[in-house]
Design an enzyme around this catalytic site. Structure first.
Site, short mmCIF file in Angstrom:
data_model
loop_
_atom_site.label_atom_id
_atom_site.label_comp_id
_atom_site.label_asym_id
_atom_site.label_seq_id
_atom_site.Cartn_x
_atom_site.Cartn_y
_atom_site.Cartn_z
N LYS A 93 -10.78 0.55 -1.60
CA LYS A 93 -10.10 1.77 -2.06
C LYS A 93 -11.06 2.79 -2.68
CE LYS A 93 -5.37 0.26 -2.41
NZ LYS A 93 -5.38 -1.21 -2.16
N GLU A 115 -0.62 7.34 -7.95
CA GLU A 115 0.38 6.30 -8.18
C GLU A 115 -0.29 4.98 -7.85
OE1 GLU A 115 -0.13 7.61 -5.28
OE2 GLU A 115 -0.22 5.73 -4.18
N SER A 382 -10.97 -7.06 2.79
CA SER A 382 -10.67 -5.79 2.12
C SER A 382 -10.88 -5.82 0.61
CB SER A 382 -9.23 -5.37 2.44
OG SER A 382 -8.31 -6.37 2.03
C1 LIG Z 1 -4.48 -1.89 -1.45
C2 LIG Z 1 -5.08 -3.02 -0.74
C3 LIG Z 1 -4.72 -3.33 0.59
C4 LIG Z 1 -3.64 -2.62 1.34
O1 LIG Z 1 -3.85 -1.26 1.55
P1 LIG Z 1 -4.27 -0.69 2.96
O2 LIG Z 1 -4.10 0.78 2.80
O3 LIG Z 1 -3.33 -1.25 3.98
O4 LIG Z 1 -5.66 -1.09 3.22
C5 LIG Z 1 -5.38 -4.37 1.22
N1 LIG Z 1 -6.32 -5.10 0.58
C6 LIG Z 1 -6.68 -4.84 -0.69
C7 LIG Z 1 -7.72 -5.69 -1.34
C8 LIG Z 1 -6.07 -3.80 -1.40
O5 LIG Z 1 -6.44 -3.55 -2.67
#
Ligand SMILES: *Cc1c(COP(=O)(O)O)cnc(C)c1O
Length: 400
Positions: A93, A115, A382
């Site tokens: 993010k 948010e 992610s």
């Molecule tokens: C917020 C988040 C997601 C989901 O958000 P996407 O916009 O679908 O990427 C996935 N993995 C992590 C670690 C997150 O913090």
């Protein structure tokens, strides 16, 4: 697929999806934002400033890691992980938050709002706001604040004001509504940093472009390492920003399959899930037309996932389009499968993934054994799982 890569059109449409479904009072601000973004995109100073921050502050490039023990254990395709979990603040993010705060600075806006559901986007936003000395207000549902107390404390230490939202179910959807209300009122001084490829144009396009760095690096890294493209890309899909970031630079590479993994919660039949492509329908939510979970009257349904970051009723409009044209496939993993994936990656590789990411691991555990050993999978890792350790411990102890 040269067409898919060029979307959206000037008004933010990905085929029949996307667009700008917002109150009239926000139209000017959104058009201004779109115009400023177009200028910034082609401005070498903007791009080099962003690249430097991504490198020095966020920790890019992230490694592409060969998961040797996981590969052996599953006994099929070679598995690589793109290590977004190693970034500052623990997830992808920050890529988007940095891009957007540079844009806010260009527009002379020094007040930042956002948010947050799980708190991860709130933390990324509060982090970049602190880095640039901006006032920062984060809207968060009362229920989420209780579930994610650690992230609330982090945001507060970073100097952000966290506003409790008690309306409705007091979770992410209501927090977005409150943030939109703030934006309408203070649009002259304020930039709204949206956290995924959701909302009105230009957000789905802009957030995607800020996350494309994931796929661009991956492509260069796998070509260097394996001298060829991967056979399969896998990423979890909440709004869909980490997935589109990995997928987008590969859209024209027709030999590369792509699978987005949604949250199957307690199973599709239970109704307690957030798998918009399993029984969801076309509708409009919070600025965009896309697949969402709603009843026949268009009333938004409650969603459920063990992972807060995947727990939202709508999916990014570009994903709806990529599914419609058959370029990307979507599957789901249940809470139990994700928890097993959480354990699997932790024990085999020494990497504790976020519960969101663990949905991708669960998918790999299903498909990798059926693929030949000369095939290559890249999964986007992610985020890291520190934030989820208490939740996972609760579930895994009660089920064993
Ligand atoms: C917020 C988040 C997601 C989901 O958000 P996407 O916009 O679908 O990427 C996935 N993995 C992590 C670690 C997150 O913090």
């Amino acid at each position: 697929m040269p067409v898919a890569e060029k979307l959206p059109d000037a008004r933010g449409h990905f085929g029949q999806y996307g667009g700008m479904f917002v109150p009239e009072t926000l139209m000017t601000a959104l058009h201004e934002l779109a115009a400023e973004y177009e200028r910034a995109k082609d401005d070498p100073d903007f791009q080099s400033g962003l690249a430097q921050l991504l490198h020095d502050f966020a920790g890019r490039p992230t490694p592409l890691y060969f998961a040797e023990r996981l590969t052996k254990k599953l006994g099929g395709a070679k598995i690589y992980l793109k290590r977004e979990d190693l970034l500052h603040t623990g997830a992808h993010k920050i890529n988007n938050a940095l891009g957007q705060i540079l844009l806010a600075k260009r527009m002379g806006k020094h007040r930042i709002i956002a948010e947050t559901g799980a708190g991860q986007h709130g933390v990324a936003t509060a982090t970049v706001a602190a880095r640039f000395g901006c006032e920062c207000v984060i809207y968060m549902g009362a229920v989420d604040m209780e579930r994610q107390a650690l992230n609330v404390a982090r945001m507060q230490f970073l100097g952000a004001k966290v506003v409790t939202v008690t309306a409705g179910q007091a979770t992410l959807k209501e927090a977005i509504t409150e943030a939109m209300r703030d934006w309408v009122t203070n649009v002259g001084t304020t930039h709204y940093i949206l956290g995924s490829v959701l909302g009105s144009h230009p957000y789905p396009m802009m957030v995607r472009d800020f996350q494309r760095v994931i796929g661009e690096e991956t492509k260069a890294q796998i070509l260097e390492r394996e001298k060829r493209l991967p056979d399969l890309l896998v990423a979890c899909v909440g709004g869909g920003s980490n997935a589109i970031g990995l997928f987008h630079p590969f859209l024209n590479d027709t030999s590369v399959r792509m699978v987005g993994v949604e949250a199957g919660g307690e199973g599709i039949r239970s109704g307690k899930h957030a798998a918009r492509f399993q029984g969801g329908r076309l509708g409009v939510l919070q600025g965009t037309k896309t697949f969402l979970l709603a009843n026949e009257d268009g009333q938004i349904e409650l969603t459920h996932s063990v992972s807060a970051g995947l727990d939202y009723a709508a999916v990014g409009p570009e994903h709806s389009y990529l599914r419609e044209i058959g370029r990307v496939e979507y599957d789901f993993a249940t809470d139990d499968e994700a928890l097993a994936g959480f354990k699997l990656l932790s024990e085999t590789e020494g990497i504790i993934p976020a519960l969101e990411t663990a949905h991708g691991v669960a998918h790999i555990a299903k498909v990798a054994p059926k693929m030949p050993g000369d095939q290559i999978i890249v999964m986007n890792c992610s985020g890291r799982g520190d934030k989820d350790v208490a939740m996972a411990a609760r579930h895994l102890s009660s089920s064993s």
